[in-house]
Scaffold this active site. Structure first.
Site, PDB file in Angstrom:
ATOM      1  N   SER A   1       0.847  -1.187   0.000  1.00 44.35           N
ATOM      2  CA  SER A   1       0.000   0.000   0.000  1.00 44.35           C
ATOM      3  C   SER A   1       0.882   1.237   0.000  1.00 44.35           C
ATOM      4  CB  SER A   1      -0.888   0.006   1.251  1.00 44.35           C
ATOM      5  OG  SER A   1      -1.555   1.248   1.425  1.00 44.35           O
TER       6      SER A   1
ATOM      7  N   TYR B   1      -2.526  -1.152  10.156  1.00 43.62           N
ATOM      8  CA  TYR B   1      -2.464  -1.254   8.696  1.00 43.62           C
ATOM      9  C   TYR B   1      -1.057  -0.938   8.214  1.00 43.62           C
ATOM     10  CZ  TYR B   1      -4.234  -0.950   3.894  1.00 43.62           C
ATOM     11  OH  TYR B   1      -4.475  -1.153   2.555  1.00 43.62           O
TER      12      TYR B   1
END
Length: 280
Positions: free
Chosen positions: A142, A155
């Site tokens: 990401s 995350y």
């Protein structure tokens, strides 16, 4: 791998978003598909979308945090298709929480899917990819695997881990020269369902954020269509790229991080404060 015709591609999280679009583009280019997702309705929709292409498609309901589940899926894929050339470790989830407010159970849930799912997918498919003689591992990190953000500690941890894991893997594969390669993908804001499905807890109120509104605010930042993300990923595989950044947001923030490897944190924190003031 310069083309995907008659290759066999395994995709996690294939029931929606990037995974679904990868399935469609690969089927268009003649690749056979082994699709998995925890959402059987989403999988059925993907099968429907690729049904007009003359390729073999198999599906498996799968929780990627299960090592035994992924092992069985990898073996079944080879049994059903005779080989496997590509594994797209794409499935992922999100959590909005402060470090202090996050429970260990929430952290373990997210890491089980975002990190261990990638590890299991890589390790269980790697011997089969080597056996094919022409294989590629695509691990989805990401933008948040390059820069950290408040409320995204879990995350960030998972996606930074995917980055380190995949970059080390790629170097090992380069040294071995065994016909298998790897690419780490860093999408920015992709227009998928991840924000709507994200878990939010009340701890973010301590940062001036509203957990009921946070998902909607995050959705506004998701601008790149998943079909464009899928197109770029397949191009990166054909080019044997080590790293792929998708979206101007990913490219700009990655540049800021390189210019100010520690100082970017102050910029992000200040920007978050301004955003919260504007939202009031």
């Amino acid at each position: 791998m310069k083309d995907f015709n008659n290759k066999v591609a395994a995709i996690t999280g294939a029931g929606s978003g990037i995974g679904q679009q990868l399935a469609i583009l690969l089927a268009k280019q003649g690749a056979h598909l082994s699709l998995s997702d925890i959402n059987e309705q989403g999988l059925a929709k993907t099968v429907e979308l690729v049904s007009s292409y003359p390729v073999k498609v198999t599906t498996t309901k799968l929780d990627v945090s299960s090592r035994d589940g992924i092992k069985a899926w990898a073996e079944q894929t080879v049994q059903d298709h005779g080989k496997v050339n590509l594994i797209f470790n794409n499935a992922g989830v999100a959590l909005g929480s402060t470090v202090e407010g996050m429970s260990y159970e929430e952290l373990e849930w997210l890491m089980g899917i975002n990190f261990w799912g990638v590890v299991y997918g890589t390790k269980e498919f790697l011997p089969h990819l080597k056996a094919s003689g022409d294989g590629h591992i695509i691990n989805i990190s990401s933008l948040f695997g390059l820069t950290a953000q408040p409320t995204q500690s879990a995350y960030n941890a998972s996606k930074f881990a995917v980055r380190g894991f995949t970059e080390a893997l790629r170097q090992e594969l380069d040294i071995q020269n065994n016909g298998v390669s790897a690419t780490c993908v860093h999408p920015g804001g992709i227009r998928t369902n991840i924000a709507n499905a994200a878990r939010m807890n009340d701890s973010i109120r301590s940062l001036g954020m509203n957990p009921e509104k946070a998902g909607k605010q995050f959705n506004k930042l998701l601008r790149t269509p998943p079909e464009e993300a899928a197109r770029q990923i397949l191009e990166a595989v054909r080019n044997n790229d080590r790293r792929l950044l998708i979206g101007n947001d990913a490219k700009v923030l990655e540049l800021i991080q390189r210019i100010m490897p520690a100082g970017y944190q102050k910029v992000v924190a200040f920007g978050t404060k301004l955003q919260q003031r504007g939202a009031k």
